[in-house]
Design an enzyme around this catalytic site. Structure first.
Site, short mmCIF file in Angstrom:
data_model
loop_
_atom_site.label_atom_id
_atom_site.label_comp_id
_atom_site.label_asym_id
_atom_site.label_seq_id
_atom_site.Cartn_x
_atom_site.Cartn_y
_atom_site.Cartn_z
N ARG A 280 0.86 -1.19 0.00
CA ARG A 280 0.00 0.00 0.00
C ARG A 280 0.89 1.23 0.00
O ARG A 280 1.52 1.56 1.01
CB ARG A 280 -0.92 -0.01 1.22
CG ARG A 280 -1.95 -1.13 1.20
CD ARG A 280 -2.88 -1.01 0.00
NE ARG A 280 -4.00 -1.95 0.05
CZ ARG A 280 -4.91 -2.06 -0.91
NH1 ARG A 280 -4.83 -1.30 -1.99
NH2 ARG A 280 -5.89 -2.94 -0.79
N ALA B 83 -11.13 -7.27 -0.51
CA ALA B 83 -11.94 -6.05 -0.47
C ALA B 83 -11.87 -5.35 -1.81
O ALA B 83 -10.97 -5.60 -2.62
CB ALA B 83 -11.44 -5.12 0.64
N GLU C 74 -15.26 -9.74 -5.49
CA GLU C 74 -13.93 -9.49 -4.97
C GLU C 74 -13.30 -10.77 -4.42
O GLU C 74 -12.09 -11.01 -4.59
CB GLU C 74 -13.97 -8.41 -3.88
CG GLU C 74 -14.33 -7.03 -4.39
CD GLU C 74 -13.33 -6.48 -5.39
OE1 GLU C 74 -12.15 -6.89 -5.36
OE2 GLU C 74 -13.73 -5.64 -6.21
N GLU D 53 -9.82 -11.86 -6.17
CA GLU D 53 -8.59 -11.76 -5.40
C GLU D 53 -8.12 -13.09 -4.85
O GLU D 53 -6.92 -13.27 -4.60
CB GLU D 53 -8.77 -10.75 -4.25
CG GLU D 53 -8.98 -9.32 -4.74
CD GLU D 53 -8.90 -8.29 -3.62
OE1 GLU D 53 -8.90 -8.70 -2.44
OE2 GLU D 53 -8.83 -7.10 -3.94
N PRO E 9 -14.23 9.12 9.13
CA PRO E 9 -15.33 10.06 8.95
C PRO E 9 -14.96 11.53 9.14
O PRO E 9 -15.73 12.40 8.74
CB PRO E 9 -16.36 9.61 9.99
CG PRO E 9 -15.57 8.87 11.02
CD PRO E 9 -14.46 8.20 10.26
N GLU F 60 -1.90 -5.77 -7.18
CA GLU F 60 -2.52 -7.06 -6.92
C GLU F 60 -1.74 -8.22 -7.56
O GLU F 60 -1.88 -9.37 -7.13
CB GLU F 60 -3.96 -7.05 -7.42
CG GLU F 60 -4.86 -6.13 -6.61
CD GLU F 60 -6.30 -6.19 -7.08
OE1 GLU F 60 -6.56 -6.83 -8.13
OE2 GLU F 60 -7.16 -5.59 -6.41
#
Length: 208
Positions: free
Chosen positions: A68, A80, A97, A101, A119, A148
């Site tokens: 990431r 996800a 998904e 995945e 939020p 991925e």
């Protein structure tokens, strides 16, 4: 006393979209505060996401390890993905998904938790499912790309993941919420007491 989040919307006197990306954008709103003053709030506008805690018959959870870039880490996560189509059924998206995945399908689906990831600065809403009675999908695997293409896959006992969360070794929001929610469900009324997979989701209304 009932502890429950409730809908509310303060008045916006001006709004702008200074950035629009491929999947998300940034919005700036001038919001009227309770004392009458106006405060400017910048936040990311997000289509929403789904995630899956896929639990096998041995009590292991299917997890993926993926780089990431924003946090400069390779994180262990659960399957996800984005709700790419407005009004998309979140269960169908979660099933997609899990197939894309992990090349896995499931018979039994429940809702584990609905969360807002950040939020204070983003309107992203995520529905996390529990998937059970797993099996491999027949046929060729879905062709992944970019980050991925470098993913690792493993099945890890639920208890080991829960301990990893509490030890500060695992950080992905969906994994943390999903693992701890399932742990609480197993210690409480059991997974069969969870909401059905098609339960209403006010944050992202969908077509049945």
């Amino acid at each position: 006393m009932t502890i429950k989040d409730t809908p509310e919307e303060w008045r916006v006197t001006a709004t702008a979209t200074p950035f629009s990306g491929n999947k998300t954008s940034v919005r700036t709103d001038d919001v009227v505060m309770p004392d009458g003053s106006v405060a400017r709030r910048d936040y990311q506008v997000h289509p929403g996401s789904v995630a899956v805690v896929a639990l096998d018959e041995e009590g292991r959870v299917l997890v993926l390890r993926q780089y990431r870039h924003p946090v400069r880490q390779r994180l262990w996560e659960i399957p996800a993905g984005l709700l790419d189509v407005p009004g998309e059924n979140p269960l169908a998206a979660a099933q997609r998904e899990l197939y894309e995945e992990a090349h896995v399908k499931a018979v039994d689906w429940r809702v584990l938790a609905d969360v807002y990831t950040t939020p204070g600065g983003c309107d992203e809403a995520v529905r996390i499912f529990l998937a059970r009675d797993l099996s491999e999908v027949e046929g060729e695997r879905f062709q992944v790309s970019e980050e991925e293409a470098d993913m690792e896959q493993a099945r890890v006992p639920l208890g080991d993941l829960a301990r990893g969360v509490l030890a500060g070794d695992l950080h992905n929001t969906c994994l943390v919420v999903g693992v701890l929610s399932l742990t609480a469900a197993l210690a409480g009324d059991g997974p069969d007491s969870l909401r059905p997979a098609e339960a209403p989701w006010p944050a992202r209304p969908f077509e049945a």
